[in-house]
Design an enzyme around this catalytic site. Sequence first.
Site, PDB file in Angstrom:
ATOM      1  N   HIS A 203      28.057 -45.437 -28.598  1.00  0.00           N
ATOM      2  CA  HIS A 203      27.291 -44.248 -29.009  1.00  0.00           C
ATOM      3  C   HIS A 203      25.852 -44.230 -28.508  1.00  0.00           C
ATOM      4  O   HIS A 203      25.145 -43.248 -28.712  1.00  0.00           O
ATOM      5  CB  HIS A 203      27.289 -44.109 -30.541  1.00  0.00           C
ATOM      6  CG  HIS A 203      26.358 -45.064 -31.217  1.00  0.00           C
ATOM      7  ND1 HIS A 203      26.681 -46.384 -31.433  1.00  0.00           N
ATOM      8  CD2 HIS A 203      25.107 -44.906 -31.711  1.00  0.00           C
ATOM      9  CE1 HIS A 203      25.668 -46.996 -32.036  1.00  0.00           C
ATOM     10  NE2 HIS A 203      24.690 -46.113 -32.208  1.00  0.00           N
TER      11      HIS A 203
HETATM   12  C1  UD1 Z   1      21.831 -42.456 -34.986  1.00  0.00           C
HETATM   13  C2  UD1 Z   1      20.675 -43.455 -34.857  1.00  0.00           C
HETATM   14  C3  UD1 Z   1      21.197 -44.737 -34.254  1.00  0.00           C
HETATM   15  C4  UD1 Z   1      22.388 -45.276 -35.032  1.00  0.00           C
HETATM   16  C5  UD1 Z   1      23.449 -44.192 -35.068  1.00  0.00           C
HETATM   17  C6  UD1 Z   1      24.687 -44.607 -35.786  1.00  0.00           C
HETATM   18  C7  UD1 Z   1      18.436 -42.526 -34.403  1.00  0.00           C
HETATM   19  C8  UD1 Z   1      17.399 -42.353 -33.368  1.00  0.00           C
HETATM   20  N1  UD1 Z   1      19.642 -42.944 -33.974  1.00  0.00           N
HETATM   21  O1  UD1 Z   1      22.267 -42.127 -33.672  1.00  0.00           O
HETATM   22  O2  UD1 Z   1      20.167 -45.711 -34.312  1.00  0.00           O
HETATM   23  O3  UD1 Z   1      22.878 -46.424 -34.391  1.00  0.00           O
HETATM   24  O4  UD1 Z   1      22.878 -43.054 -35.730  1.00  0.00           O
HETATM   25  O5  UD1 Z   1      25.670 -43.599 -35.679  1.00  0.00           O
HETATM   26  O6  UD1 Z   1      18.162 -42.284 -35.552  1.00  0.00           O
HETATM   27  N2  UD1 Z   1      26.698 -35.779 -35.420  1.00  0.00           N
HETATM   28  C9  UD1 Z   1      27.768 -35.247 -36.075  1.00  0.00           C
HETATM   29  N3  UD1 Z   1      27.933 -35.570 -37.401  1.00  0.00           N
HETATM   30  C10 UD1 Z   1      27.088 -36.378 -38.071  1.00  0.00           C
HETATM   31  C11 UD1 Z   1      25.985 -36.915 -37.382  1.00  0.00           C
HETATM   32  C12 UD1 Z   1      25.809 -36.608 -36.056  1.00  0.00           C
HETATM   33  O7  UD1 Z   1      28.563 -34.522 -35.518  1.00  0.00           O
HETATM   34  O8  UD1 Z   1      27.309 -36.633 -39.274  1.00  0.00           O
HETATM   35  C13 UD1 Z   1      26.528 -35.479 -33.993  1.00  0.00           C
HETATM   36  C14 UD1 Z   1      25.544 -34.375 -33.736  1.00  0.00           C
HETATM   37  O9  UD1 Z   1      26.057 -33.608 -32.703  1.00  0.00           O
HETATM   38  C15 UD1 Z   1      24.312 -35.096 -33.258  1.00  0.00           C
HETATM   39  C16 UD1 Z   1      24.893 -36.349 -32.602  1.00  0.00           C
HETATM   40  O10 UD1 Z   1      26.077 -36.638 -33.334  1.00  0.00           O
HETATM   41  O11 UD1 Z   1      23.543 -34.339 -32.402  1.00  0.00           O
HETATM   42  C17 UD1 Z   1      23.966 -37.520 -32.685  1.00  0.00           C
HETATM   43  O12 UD1 Z   1      23.546 -37.751 -34.028  1.00  0.00           O
HETATM   44  P1  UD1 Z   1      22.081 -38.323 -34.351  1.00  0.00           P
HETATM   45  O13 UD1 Z   1      21.915 -38.525 -35.816  1.00  0.00           O
HETATM   46  O14 UD1 Z   1      21.063 -37.544 -33.642  1.00  0.00           O
HETATM   47  O15 UD1 Z   1      22.057 -39.725 -33.660  1.00  0.00           O
HETATM   48  P2  UD1 Z   1      23.165 -40.826 -33.416  1.00  0.00           P
HETATM   49  O16 UD1 Z   1      23.531 -40.798 -31.989  1.00  0.00           O
HETATM   50  O17 UD1 Z   1      24.266 -40.779 -34.431  1.00  0.00           O
END
Ligand code: UD1
Length: 359
Positions: A203
């Site tokens: 991820h």
């Molecule tokens: C975040 C953390 C990372 C952690 C990871 C675990 C930061 C900078 N990054 O990254 O350190 O290792 O979480 O997963 O805080 N999304 C969904 N559903 C959700 C959450 C996210 O669909 O419940 C999708 C969204 O499209 C979003 C993308 O995943 O844009 C990324 O989510 P985001 O919270 O921005 O960061 P992670 O890549 O999950």
Amino acid sequence: MKYLLVAAARPNFMKVAPILEAFRARGQEDVLLVHTGQHYDRRMSDEFFRDLRIPEPDINLGVGSGSHARQTARVMVEFEDVCLAHRPDWVIVVGDVNSTLACALTARKLGIPVAHVEAGLRSRDMSMPEEINRLCTDAIADLLFTTDRISNENLRREGVPESRIRFVGNTMIDTLTRHIDRARQLPLPEGLEAGRYAVLTLHRPGNVDRQDVLDGILASVRGVADRIPVVFPVHPRTAQRVNGNAEHPNLRLTEPMSYLPFLGLVARSRMVLTDSGGIQEETTVLGVPCITMRPNTERPITCEIGTNVLVGNDPGRIREAAARVLHAEPPAPCRPEMWDGHAAERIVHTLLHENPVSC
Ligand code: UD1
């Protein structure tokens, strides 16, 4: 004393669960659990609360996804109101996600003392958003709870006085210790045999946001799948770029898994290929070889005494590392110092009885 304990994203939930439990076990009821809502899907959030028996959050900020600036800013705006309404004596943040920094910064500017759990980890890679979050959070937190002696040293080198550092161990491993027996008893997905499959997670933006990089990694994983079944729970960020590049009869894609089934899957696997941070620690304690598809780690102890090797995202190196694991004897489990299942108790003891003063 009143405490606000903040959780935001998937890797935070297993860190707050034992802290909450340790507070309750000592009769400290004035602890409010704040979920910022950075992760909000059932599979990225709710199922973890159920598996880990964490009570419903007292407050949910519902910030959701967004660019780094938007997400961080939204958490700050919402959390400021919570701090003003509840006037806590301490704010406790965990890990290194955007919400960790946002809540630490908000509290500090209101003059509320901040404790950071999992302080002092450093990858020295400023292209990782988490490294920026770690550095900034540690710079302003009053109390820094560390998982290992390398982190203590990192903090000292940055000029942090001893009075702010407490080496307590690893709350993620507290949670693993509590749940591993239950996790191992869950049935494996159909057709998998213990010790005869690999687990893949991906991820990191550096690995999954560029199609050519992800394609290269998945090509090497298909090579691994020629030799052993690979289970791949796909993170939502990664799902956007997984297409024909993950097609192989032995490569099994699933939805993100909740805590217990995933822990049970990893614990019985032959190896894990990952770019996660926490999984490097869990595999060390479980004695499962971990091939980390990153050029660096903020958790070097898992390479020094654990089961972890760093291979970056070069497809040739990933395949070679997997081949080496398949030819070697499985490693022994290893518990780094203080990863004994009692870190949260030490944290809560410090907060309740040592009467730490804010800096
Ligand atoms: C975040 C953390 C990372 C952690 C990871 C675990 C930061 C900078 N990054 O990254 O350190 O290792 O979480 O997963 O805080 N999304 C969904 N559903 C959700 C959450 C996210 O669909 O419940 C999708 C969204 O499209 C979003 C993308 O995943 O844009 C990324 O989510 P985001 O919270 O921005 O960061 P992670 O890549 O999950």
